[in-house]
Design a protein around this motif. Sequence first.
Motif, mmCIF file in Angstrom:
data_model
loop_
_atom_site.group_PDB
_atom_site.id
_atom_site.type_symbol
_atom_site.label_atom_id
_atom_site.label_comp_id
_atom_site.label_asym_id
_atom_site.label_seq_id
_atom_site.Cartn_x
_atom_site.Cartn_y
_atom_site.Cartn_z
ATOM 1 N N ALA A 129 18.272 0.067 5.898
ATOM 2 C CA ALA A 129 17.753 -0.106 7.264
ATOM 3 C C ALA A 129 16.560 0.816 7.479
ATOM 4 C CB ALA A 129 18.840 0.187 8.277
ATOM 5 N N ILE A 130 16.720 2.078 7.028
ATOM 6 C CA ILE A 130 15.601 3.011 7.187
ATOM 7 C C ILE A 130 14.398 2.524 6.390
ATOM 8 C CG2 ILE A 130 14.784 5.337 6.704
ATOM 9 C CD1 ILE A 130 17.623 6.301 7.211
ATOM 10 N N HIS A 131 14.668 2.063 5.175
ATOM 11 C CA HIS A 131 13.569 1.540 4.361
ATOM 12 C C HIS A 131 12.867 0.404 5.073
ATOM 13 C CE1 HIS A 131 14.464 3.010 0.041
ATOM 14 N NE2 HIS A 131 14.508 3.990 0.932
ATOM 15 N N ALA A 132 13.695 -0.475 5.651
ATOM 16 C CA ALA A 132 13.092 -1.624 6.332
ATOM 17 C C ALA A 132 12.250 -1.146 7.497
ATOM 18 C CB ALA A 132 14.178 -2.563 6.818
ATOM 19 N N GLU A 133 12.700 -0.098 8.159
ATOM 20 C CA GLU A 133 11.921 0.383 9.289
ATOM 21 C C GLU A 133 10.599 0.967 8.834
ATOM 22 O OE1 GLU A 133 15.218 1.903 12.412
ATOM 23 O OE2 GLU A 133 13.600 3.281 11.902
ATOM 24 N N LEU A 134 10.654 1.711 7.705
ATOM 25 C CA LEU A 134 9.437 2.369 7.246
ATOM 26 C C LEU A 134 8.376 1.348 6.858
ATOM 27 C CD1 LEU A 134 10.854 5.278 5.092
ATOM 28 C CD2 LEU A 134 9.658 5.448 7.258
ATOM 29 N N CYS A 135 8.824 0.291 6.167
ATOM 30 C CA CYS A 135 7.854 -0.702 5.700
ATOM 31 C C CYS A 135 7.931 -1.926 6.578
ATOM 32 C CB CYS A 135 8.139 -1.089 4.238
ATOM 33 S SG CYS A 135 7.037 -2.386 3.671
ATOM 34 N N GLN A 136 6.967 -2.069 7.435
ATOM 35 C CA GLN A 136 6.885 -3.240 8.299
ATOM 36 C C GLN A 136 5.420 -3.588 8.476
ATOM 37 O OE1 GLN A 136 8.570 -2.929 12.131
ATOM 38 N NE2 GLN A 136 10.644 -2.677 11.348
ATOM 39 N N PRO A 137 5.123 -4.856 8.761
ATOM 40 C CA PRO A 137 3.722 -5.188 9.014
ATOM 41 C C PRO A 137 3.205 -4.378 10.195
ATOM 42 C CG PRO A 137 5.011 -7.177 8.740
ATOM 43 C CD PRO A 137 5.975 -6.047 8.739
ATOM 44 N N ASP A 138 2.032 -3.815 10.061
ATOM 45 C CA ASP A 138 1.401 -3.003 11.104
ATOM 46 C C ASP A 138 2.159 -1.731 11.410
ATOM 47 O OD1 ASP A 138 0.498 -6.017 12.770
ATOM 48 O OD2 ASP A 138 -0.748 -4.718 11.520
ATOM 49 N N ALA A 139 3.015 -1.303 10.487
ATOM 50 C CA ALA A 139 3.673 -0.009 10.711
ATOM 51 C C ALA A 139 2.660 1.094 10.492
ATOM 52 C CB ALA A 139 4.840 0.134 9.747
ATOM 53 N N GLU A 140 3.069 2.293 10.890
ATOM 54 C CA GLU A 140 2.173 3.432 10.689
ATOM 55 C C GLU A 140 2.059 3.693 9.194
ATOM 56 O OE1 GLU A 140 3.838 6.894 12.297
ATOM 57 O OE2 GLU A 140 2.049 8.117 12.058
ATOM 58 N N ASN A 141 0.854 3.946 8.719
ATOM 59 C CA ASN A 141 0.605 4.261 7.309
ATOM 60 C C ASN A 141 0.939 3.135 6.351
ATOM 61 O OD1 ASN A 141 -0.060 6.802 8.217
ATOM 62 N ND2 ASN A 141 1.988 7.618 7.841
ATOM 63 N N ARG A 161 1.110 -16.306 -0.303
ATOM 64 C CA ARG A 161 -0.348 -16.244 -0.375
ATOM 65 C C ARG A 161 -0.912 -15.779 -1.717
ATOM 66 N NH1 ARG A 161 -4.699 -15.423 -1.430
ATOM 67 N NH2 ARG A 161 -6.529 -14.882 -0.239
ATOM 68 N N VAL A 162 -0.667 -14.785 -2.269
ATOM 69 C CA VAL A 162 0.339 -13.728 -2.252
ATOM 70 C C VAL A 162 -0.161 -12.525 -1.449
ATOM 71 C CG1 VAL A 162 1.478 -12.096 -3.803
ATOM 72 C CG2 VAL A 162 1.037 -14.420 -4.553
ATOM 73 N N SER A 163 0.596 -12.121 -0.442
ATOM 74 C CA SER A 163 0.217 -10.925 0.297
ATOM 75 C C SER A 163 1.482 -10.188 0.702
ATOM 76 C CB SER A 163 -0.608 -11.296 1.527
ATOM 77 O OG SER A 163 0.198 -11.939 2.478
ATOM 78 N N PHE A 164 1.350 -8.874 0.827
ATOM 79 C CA PHE A 164 2.506 -8.073 1.241
ATOM 80 C C PHE A 164 2.017 -6.757 1.817
ATOM 81 C CE2 PHE A 164 1.814 -5.497 -2.456
ATOM 82 C CZ PHE A 164 1.456 -6.383 -3.447
ATOM 83 N N TRP A 165 2.963 -6.051 2.437
ATOM 84 C CA TRP A 165 2.661 -4.726 2.977
ATOM 85 C C TRP A 165 3.362 -3.687 2.113
ATOM 86 C CZ3 TRP A 165 -0.184 -3.748 7.502
ATOM 87 C CH2 TRP A 165 -0.600 -4.900 8.184
ATOM 88 N N PHE A 166 2.749 -2.508 2.022
ATOM 89 C CA PHE A 166 3.445 -1.439 1.294
ATOM 90 C C PHE A 166 3.241 -0.114 1.999
ATOM 91 C CE2 PHE A 166 0.361 1.310 -0.833
ATOM 92 C CZ PHE A 166 -0.807 0.574 -0.733
ATOM 93 N N VAL A 167 4.236 0.765 1.813
ATOM 94 C CA VAL A 167 4.113 2.150 2.270
ATOM 95 C C VAL A 167 4.565 3.047 1.126
ATOM 96 C CG1 VAL A 167 4.403 1.827 4.740
ATOM 97 C CG2 VAL A 167 6.402 2.025 3.277
ATOM 98 N N VAL A 168 4.157 4.288 1.175
ATOM 99 C CA VAL A 168 4.614 5.285 0.203
ATOM 100 C C VAL A 168 5.354 6.368 0.983
ATOM 101 C CG1 VAL A 168 3.937 6.850 -1.631
ATOM 102 C CG2 VAL A 168 2.574 4.810 -1.172
#
Lengths: 222, 543
Positions: free
Chosen positions: A11-23, A80-87
């Motif tokens: 759940a935390i991971h999902a929160e961290l990585c979201q479209p238009d999330a911070e960073n 598309r291929v498109s995705f969002w990523f965070v570190v």
Amino acid sequence: MLCLLFFLVTAIHAELCQPDAENAFKVRLSIRTALGDKAYAWDTNEEYLFKAMVAFSMRKVPNRETTEISHVLLCNVTQRVSFWFVVTDPSKNHTLPAVEIQSAIRMNRNRINNAFFLNDQTLEFLKIPSTLAPPTDPSVPIWIIIFSVIFCIVIVAVLLLILSGIRQRRRKSKGPSEVDDTEDKCENMITIENGIPCDPLDTKGGHINDAFMTEDERLTPL
Amino acid sequence: MLIVEGMPLLYLELAVGQRMRQGSIGAWRTISPYLGGVGLASMVVSFFLSTYYNIINAWAFWYLFHSFQDPLPWSVCPLNDNHTGYDQECEKASSTQYFWYRKTLNISPSIQDSGRVQWEPALCLILAWLVVYLCILRGTESTGKVVYFTALLPYCVLIIYLVRGLTLHGATNGLAYMFTPKLEQLANPKAWINAATQIFFSLGLGFGSLIAFASYNEPSNNCQKHAIIVSLINSSTSVFASIVTFSIYGFKATFNYESCLNKVILLLTNSFDLEDGFLTASNLEQVKSYLESTFPGKYSEVLPQMKNCSLQSELATAVQGTGLSFIVYTEAIKNMEVSQLWSALYFFMLLMLGIGSMLGNTAAILTPLTDNKVISSHLPKEAISGLVCFVNCVIGLVFTMEAGNYWFDIFNEYAATLSLLLIVLVETIAVCYVYGLRRFESDLKAMTGRALNWYWKAMWAGVSPLLIISLFVFYLSDYILTGTLQYQAWDASQGQLVTKDYPPYALAVIGLLVASSIMCIPLVALGTFIMRCLKRGDTPPVA
């Protein structure tokens, strides 16, 4: 208990990585445009490679050398291929600031592109502008070199023509006077051969021998 | 147009030159002492033309020298200051337009901001004038040998380009466009006026260069045959060149159309996250309608950014003149393989054609000057040509300033058009009515040994003058109807051309250009008349 922890982590991971999330950054790939028939399918293995490349880039940043592949989170993979990523940081609670990720990706952009056989246009990191290669500027612009060569050739040709024209005119103006000189000399030195003076032979102009009529007068006009 | 106007007038000028055996001033003075002004007007027009025409050669040199770079400098935009993107002006316009307007001309936003003389085009202009001087240095005899080269080489290059052009992708689109007659255009009188003016310019009527060249011919030369052959070759070359032009034009239009489609495809793919490679040119319309129905909100957001791509509109963007050579063609060339070779070849051909034209113009100016006993006794031939070239070069430096291209457009449009029409009209009337058609006919018969065909007589006496008068009337009415004259200025912030009005002093220059050549005719006639009156006033006591 373990299940709850697992759910909490995801759940935390999902929160961290979201479209238009911070960073978070969006990545867009155009594999078929770049490779045509040799295009590979985008599957979880390719995603793993991507995570590895991002982790590798982050490891090159000072005091981020402990970044692991599991710290890179991908989400919202589309067709598309498109995705969002965070570190995330080692504690997996916060995401690393966008500025650091941006500079890390920019420095290693070439290697990331090469890993996927793509280039800056087909592997796009939105919001991370790529540094474009400056055009190679030689110290002396090429056109000036060619210009100077042709300029010198033309000037030389012009000068040659002018000089030859002047020389021709000088020869023409000197010509009749030279002929006069030789004839004066002839008149002064009367050469005698076999007792006959050569004078009559040297007279200029000559006399018209009436015995030889011109062709036109012989024939009666029509 | 060719048969009715071009051939008869060409024959007339060649015959006059061959018969009178003098440059344009002397020839017309021989026909009638009051008409020496016609020759003078021709010379003034030729002078204006040679002043502004050589800048085209300078630009051709500039592009030629820049063709030896990889990649071609007009194919890529330069980077902006922090190397993250391309220069803004270049993004808005295209890279070829940027190279032309910014790098070559460094154009100012309007004709009022003159700016400084740009040293790069100035150098190229000096080189161009040196080359012209080299060719005319020894007079018309040497010019004749140079012209073999400058006239034949473009044919070779055109043939090479024909083969290359026809094998390009999309060339057939251009050719189909060229050969489909557009009937509504044919009904427009403006098209016929342009055709008539085009015949004038391509044959070089009224400049005096034809008379100058013909005066070096043998008196027994069959100029009728030459006139017919020259005009036919001229027109067939034009058709041949337009086939090459349109095939390359079709290639460019197709290329632009396809890249426009690709941009739309990319935009849709990115906005709706469709699978890469799913959208192609063939299913674009279906997918668009599907998306419109399924995601109306998002589609309406994207719609303003989507350009309507149309092959017909690409083909219909008609460009002419300097724009065609330096923008459209370079755009087509940069997309070919081995573009450096094609570019160098193309600009070399352009240079040959331009220098050939310049030789004709300068011959038109020099022949009357060298015929004049006063000038030719004081100065040798080389010095006269050198002086003419130097004066023209210095005046031509005006066109290398930042606003130079606007002045160039003024000269290009107004220096020659009206004046030439009037000059040729006066020429025709002079030969037919002042000198007498019968007298001229008997002169020609005595000279060449051939009688004059009735066709030529009919044309010279009737049809051609009427045609020219009607053209003249059309032009004047066109100028009067459009009101203030306007010009196209380059706006760097928008990256496109905008229309502006000419300031008063530019209008004054235009008026001066047209008036100075036309006024020669009546002024000289008046002057001769006054001198004759004075002489007649002096001579009665002697008689």
